[in-house]
Write an enzyme that holds these catalytic residues in place. Structure first.
Site, PDB file in Angstrom:
ATOM      1  N   GLY A 219       0.845  -1.192   0.000  1.00  0.00           N
ATOM      2  CA  GLY A 219       0.000   0.000   0.000  1.00  0.00           C
ATOM      3  C   GLY A 219       0.878   1.237   0.000  1.00  0.00           C
ATOM      4  O   GLY A 219       2.049   1.170   0.366  1.00  0.00           O
TER       5      GLY A 219
ATOM      6  N   GLN B 268       3.207   9.882   1.378  1.00  0.00           N
ATOM      7  CA  GLN B 268       4.505   9.193   1.496  1.00  0.00           C
ATOM      8  C   GLN B 268       5.468   9.579   0.374  1.00  0.00           C
ATOM      9  O   GLN B 268       6.671   9.363   0.493  1.00  0.00           O
ATOM     10  CB  GLN B 268       4.314   7.667   1.538  1.00  0.00           C
ATOM     11  CG  GLN B 268       3.587   7.209   2.803  1.00  0.00           C
ATOM     12  CD  GLN B 268       3.394   5.715   2.844  1.00  0.00           C
ATOM     13  OE1 GLN B 268       2.435   5.198   2.283  1.00  0.00           O
ATOM     14  NE2 GLN B 268       4.314   4.989   3.462  1.00  0.00           N
TER      15      GLN B 268
ATOM     16  N   LEU C  40       6.527   1.611   4.700  1.00  0.00           N
ATOM     17  CA  LEU C  40       7.633   2.032   3.835  1.00  0.00           C
ATOM     18  C   LEU C  40       8.259   3.329   4.339  1.00  0.00           C
ATOM     19  O   LEU C  40       9.408   3.625   4.011  1.00  0.00           O
ATOM     20  CB  LEU C  40       7.140   2.196   2.390  1.00  0.00           C
ATOM     21  CG  LEU C  40       6.654   0.896   1.721  1.00  0.00           C
ATOM     22  CD1 LEU C  40       6.021   1.206   0.370  1.00  0.00           C
ATOM     23  CD2 LEU C  40       7.789  -0.101   1.559  1.00  0.00           C
TER      24      LEU C  40
ATOM     25  N   HIS D   9      -4.407   1.264   7.858  1.00  0.00           N
ATOM     26  CA  HIS D   9      -3.036   1.785   7.946  1.00  0.00           C
ATOM     27  C   HIS D   9      -2.872   2.954   6.960  1.00  0.00           C
ATOM     28  O   HIS D   9      -2.337   4.011   7.311  1.00  0.00           O
ATOM     29  CB  HIS D   9      -2.055   0.645   7.635  1.00  0.00           C
ATOM     30  CG  HIS D   9      -0.614   1.044   7.478  1.00  0.00           C
ATOM     31  ND1 HIS D   9       0.378   0.626   8.331  1.00  0.00           N
ATOM     32  CD2 HIS D   9       0.019   1.810   6.544  1.00  0.00           C
ATOM     33  CE1 HIS D   9       1.535   1.133   7.940  1.00  0.00           C
ATOM     34  NE2 HIS D   9       1.350   1.855   6.856  1.00  0.00           N
ATOM     35  N   GLU D  10      -3.354   2.774   5.727  1.00  0.00           N
ATOM     36  CA  GLU D  10      -3.226   3.822   4.702  1.00  0.00           C
ATOM     37  C   GLU D  10      -4.062   5.045   5.060  1.00  0.00           C
ATOM     38  O   GLU D  10      -3.631   6.183   4.871  1.00  0.00           O
ATOM     39  CB  GLU D  10      -3.648   3.295   3.324  1.00  0.00           C
ATOM     40  CG  GLU D  10      -2.873   2.099   2.803  1.00  0.00           C
ATOM     41  CD  GLU D  10      -1.376   2.253   2.887  1.00  0.00           C
ATOM     42  OE1 GLU D  10      -0.871   3.390   2.887  1.00  0.00           O
ATOM     43  OE2 GLU D  10      -0.689   1.233   2.994  1.00  0.00           O
TER      44      GLU D  10
ATOM     45  N   HIS E 115      -2.401   7.372   7.337  1.00  0.00           N
ATOM     46  CA  HIS E 115      -1.444   8.277   6.675  1.00  0.00           C
ATOM     47  C   HIS E 115      -2.126   9.577   6.244  1.00  0.00           C
ATOM     48  O   HIS E 115      -1.512  10.647   6.296  1.00  0.00           O
ATOM     49  CB  HIS E 115      -0.825   7.612   5.438  1.00  0.00           C
ATOM     50  CG  HIS E 115       0.320   6.685   5.722  1.00  0.00           C
ATOM     51  ND1 HIS E 115       1.500   7.110   6.312  1.00  0.00           N
ATOM     52  CD2 HIS E 115       0.491   5.361   5.468  1.00  0.00           C
ATOM     53  CE1 HIS E 115       2.334   6.068   6.409  1.00  0.00           C
ATOM     54  NE2 HIS E 115       1.738   4.999   5.913  1.00  0.00           N
TER      55      HIS E 115
HETATM   56  O1  GNR Z   1       4.031  -2.655   2.626  1.00  0.00           O
HETATM   57  C1  GNR Z   1       3.369  -2.518   3.656  1.00  0.00           C
HETATM   58  N1  GNR Z   1       3.076  -3.611   4.399  1.00  0.00           N
HETATM   59  C2  GNR Z   1       2.171  -3.594   5.449  1.00  0.00           C
HETATM   60  C3  GNR Z   1       2.145  -4.686   6.296  1.00  0.00           C
HETATM   61  C4  GNR Z   1       1.250  -4.738   7.334  1.00  0.00           C
HETATM   62  C5  GNR Z   1       0.388  -3.699   7.552  1.00  0.00           C
HETATM   63  C6  GNR Z   1       0.416  -2.587   6.744  1.00  0.00           C
HETATM   64  C7  GNR Z   1       1.298  -2.527   5.691  1.00  0.00           C
HETATM   65  S1  GNR Z   1       1.303  -1.144   4.643  1.00  0.00           S
HETATM   66  C8  GNR Z   1       2.974  -1.173   4.089  1.00  0.00           C
HETATM   67  C9  GNR Z   1       3.179  -0.126   3.031  1.00  0.00           C
HETATM   68  C10 GNR Z   1       2.979   1.241   3.627  1.00  0.00           C
HETATM   69  O2  GNR Z   1       3.776   1.784   4.341  1.00  0.00           O
HETATM   70  N2  GNR Z   1       1.852   1.840   3.362  1.00  0.00           N
HETATM   71  O3  GNR Z   1       1.574   3.045   3.893  1.00  0.00           O
HETATM   72 NI    NI Z   2       2.659   3.098   5.769  1.00  0.00          NI
END
Ligand code: GNR
Ligand code: NI
Length: 173
Positions: free
Chosen positions: A46, A51, A94, A135-136, A139
């Protein structure tokens, strides 16, 4: 398409609140193409626009394991419904390279958004898909997964990242 540089902690840009997109046009699609290429190049599942330094409410994702790519594009996503029940997943980011930690989030959620073509969609997500979209979406509010850890763990990670020398491959905190 262009691979962009992913911003990493500590960096104030990652704390910006991203702004809604007024419509999905060619500029937005170009941005989504670049984000997807950047995400694939970094082996991520993601990526949020912030980012790569762009404070727009745009997310790309692909949680497919095989070579058959299944990209998802989310513009102006809103969580409509989320489970009271939580699930734990070992998350990485990331923008927080090499650090992994368990985070609790709602197990199931429904997200309303505009897709690559600007069409209104609803996604019902569970498992890794639900974890990743939440998670995204964090951000977009300037929130990182390390914000859910103890102050001690978070401080340690940010300190190590700010020195960024001899970082081992994979650190689980
Ligand atoms: O690549 C990613 N792996 C991940 C693993 C577990 C929970 C969330 C993620 S998102 C991350 C890529 C990222 O930083 N997206 O913002
Ligand atoms: Ni992330």
């Amino acid at each position: 398409m262009t691979i962009k540089t992913i911003i990493t902690e500590p960096n104030k840009i990652l704390r910006q609140v991203s702004q809604p997109v007024s419509s999905v046009g060619d500029d937005e699609r170009k941005l989504m193409d670049d984000m997807l290429e950047t995400m694939y190049a970094a082996n991520g599942i993601g990526l949020a626009a912030i980012q790569i330094g762009i404070p727009k409410r745009i997310i790309v994702m692909d949680i497919s394991k095989d070579r058959n790519k299944n990209p998802l594009f989310f513009v102006n996503p809103i969580i409509k419904n989320k489970d009271k029940e939580k699930t734990t997943y070992e998350e990485g980011c990331l923008s927080v390279p090499n650090y992994f930690a368990e985070v609790d989030r709602p197990k199931y959620c429904e997200v309303e958004y505009l897709d690559y073509n600007g069409e209104n969609k609803i996604l019902k997500a569970d498992g890794l898909l639900a974890t990743c979209i939440q998670h995204e979406m964090d951000h977009l509010e300037g929130i990182l997964f390390i914000d859910y850890l103890s102050k001690l763990k978070k401080t340690m990670i940010v300190k190590k990242l700010s020195k960024k020398k001899n970082n081992p491959d994979r650190i689980i905190v």
